[in-house]
Scaffold this motif. Structure first.
Motif, PDB file in Angstrom:
ATOM      1  N   LEU A 137     100.304  39.612 -15.820  1.00 53.71           N
ATOM      2  CA  LEU A 137     101.207  39.074 -15.062  1.00 53.71           C
ATOM      3  C   LEU A 137     100.904  37.448 -14.215  1.00 53.71           C
ATOM      4  O   LEU A 137      99.541  37.572 -14.023  1.00 53.71           O
ATOM      5  N   LYS A 138     101.556  36.558 -14.470  1.00 62.50           N
ATOM      6  CA  LYS A 138     101.166  35.194 -13.913  1.00 62.50           C
ATOM      7  C   LYS A 138     101.826  35.293 -12.407  1.00 62.50           C
ATOM      8  O   LYS A 138     103.054  35.177 -12.406  1.00 62.50           O
ATOM      9  N   PHE A 139     101.019  34.804 -11.601  1.00 64.40           N
ATOM     10  CA  PHE A 139     101.721  34.632 -10.179  1.00 64.40           C
ATOM     11  C   PHE A 139     101.790  33.105  -9.810  1.00 64.40           C
ATOM     12  O   PHE A 139     100.861  32.299 -10.180  1.00 64.40           O
ATOM     13  N   TYR A 140     102.885  32.868  -9.085  1.00 61.12           N
ATOM     14  CA  TYR A 140     103.081  31.486  -8.677  1.00 61.12           C
ATOM     15  C   TYR A 140     102.993  31.351  -7.280  1.00 61.12           C
ATOM     16  O   TYR A 140     103.434  32.515  -6.572  1.00 61.12           O
ATOM     17  N   TYR A 141     102.626  30.427  -6.660  1.00 58.33           N
ATOM     18  CA  TYR A 141     102.492  30.311  -5.263  1.00 58.33           C
ATOM     19  C   TYR A 141     103.390  29.320  -4.401  1.00 58.33           C
ATOM     20  O   TYR A 141     103.632  28.082  -5.099  1.00 58.33           O
ATOM     21  N   LEU A 142     104.275  29.356  -3.753  1.00 59.83           N
ATOM     22  CA  LEU A 142     104.989  28.669  -3.102  1.00 59.83           C
ATOM     23  C   LEU A 142     104.366  28.210  -1.427  1.00 59.83           C
ATOM     24  O   LEU A 142     103.745  29.134  -0.862  1.00 59.83           O
ATOM     25  N   SER A 143     104.684  27.186  -1.132  1.00 57.54           N
ATOM     26  CA  SER A 143     104.360  26.737   0.058  1.00 57.54           C
ATOM     27  C   SER A 143     105.107  27.251   1.270  1.00 57.54           C
ATOM     28  O   SER A 143     106.088  27.630   0.997  1.00 57.54           O
ATOM     29  N   ILE A 144     104.438  27.307   2.234  1.00 54.47           N
ATOM     30  CA  ILE A 144     105.298  28.058   3.419  1.00 54.47           C
ATOM     31  C   ILE A 144     106.169  27.262   4.044  1.00 54.47           C
ATOM     32  O   ILE A 144     107.328  27.475   4.688  1.00 54.47           O
ATOM     33  N   LEU A 145     106.113  26.098   3.670  1.00 53.54           N
ATOM     34  CA  LEU A 145     107.168  24.971   4.173  1.00 53.54           C
ATOM     35  C   LEU A 145     108.419  25.092   3.617  1.00 53.54           C
ATOM     36  O   LEU A 145     109.532  24.844   4.241  1.00 53.54           O
ATOM     37  N   TRP A 146     108.731  25.910   2.611  1.00 50.83           N
ATOM     38  CA  TRP A 146     110.006  26.478   2.023  1.00 50.83           C
ATOM     39  C   TRP A 146     110.674  27.052   3.087  1.00 50.83           C
ATOM     40  O   TRP A 146     111.856  27.696   2.929  1.00 50.83           O
ATOM     41  N   MET A 147     109.958  28.097   4.328  1.00 56.87           N
ATOM     42  CA  MET A 147     110.666  28.809   5.150  1.00 56.87           C
ATOM     43  C   MET A 147     111.244  28.131   6.155  1.00 56.87           C
ATOM     44  O   MET A 147     112.137  28.573   6.785  1.00 56.87           O
ATOM     45  N   ILE A 148     110.938  26.756   6.286  1.00 55.87           N
ATOM     46  CA  ILE A 148     111.614  25.916   7.516  1.00 55.87           C
ATOM     47  C   ILE A 148     113.048  25.984   7.476  1.00 55.87           C
ATOM     48  O   ILE A 148     113.749  26.010   8.507  1.00 55.87           O
ATOM     49  N   PRO A 149     113.425  25.601   6.325  1.00 54.19           N
ATOM     50  CA  PRO A 149     115.160  25.559   6.232  1.00 54.19           C
ATOM     51  C   PRO A 149     115.619  26.838   6.372  1.00 54.19           C
ATOM     52  O   PRO A 149     116.850  26.743   7.088  1.00 54.19           O
ATOM     53  N   GLN A 150     115.085  27.727   5.835  1.00 55.59           N
ATOM     54  CA  GLN A 150     115.813  29.059   6.011  1.00 55.59           C
ATOM     55  C   GLN A 150     115.675  29.561   7.590  1.00 55.59           C
ATOM     56  O   GLN A 150     116.730  30.164   7.862  1.00 55.59           O
ATOM     57  N   PHE A 151     114.878  29.485   8.118  1.00 57.91           N
ATOM     58  CA  PHE A 151     114.629  29.927   9.653  1.00 57.91           C
ATOM     59  C   PHE A 151     115.683  28.847  10.358  1.00 57.91           C
ATOM     60  O   PHE A 151     116.275  29.183  11.459  1.00 57.91           O
ATOM     61  N   PHE A 152     115.851  27.610  10.022  1.00 58.71           N
ATOM     62  CA  PHE A 152     116.530  26.661  10.682  1.00 58.71           C
ATOM     63  C   PHE A 152     118.016  27.032  10.738  1.00 58.71           C
ATOM     64  O   PHE A 152     118.766  27.446  11.580  1.00 58.71           O
TER      65      PHE A 152
END
Length: 86
Positions: A1-16
């Motif tokens: 399996l190949k894992f991809y990592y996302l930045s935690i900054l992608w959570m800011i719009p969702q929380f907003f």
């Protein structure tokens, strides 16, 4: 399996957006319950609103405790719960 990592900054719009929706809904519901309730029931209506919010938070916490391998299953459980309630 190949894992991809996302930045935690992608959570800011969702929380907003979730915070904006929660604020809008809570203020509207409490204001409606407070203005439409008789004088003796105002605090009971506010308490009922906060009680339903607490039950919803407990339900989300219980579903989150289930160890699921796929996020899709968790989202389907939430969709089924919403379907059953409405």
């Amino acid at each position: 399996l190949k894992f991809y990592y996302l930045s935690i900054l992608w959570m800011i719009p969702q929380f907003f957006f979730i915070s904006c929706a929660e604020i809008t809904l809570s203020v509207t519901a409490i204001e409606f319950a407070y203005t439409q309730a008789p004088k003796r029931m105002k605090s009971a209506m506010s308490a009922a609103w906060f009680f339903t919010v607490a039950l919803g938070n407990i339900l989300v916490a219980l579903v989150a405790l289930i160890d699921m391998e796929r996020v899709t299953l968790e989202l389907l459980i939430f969709a089924a719960i919403i379907f059953m309630i409405s």
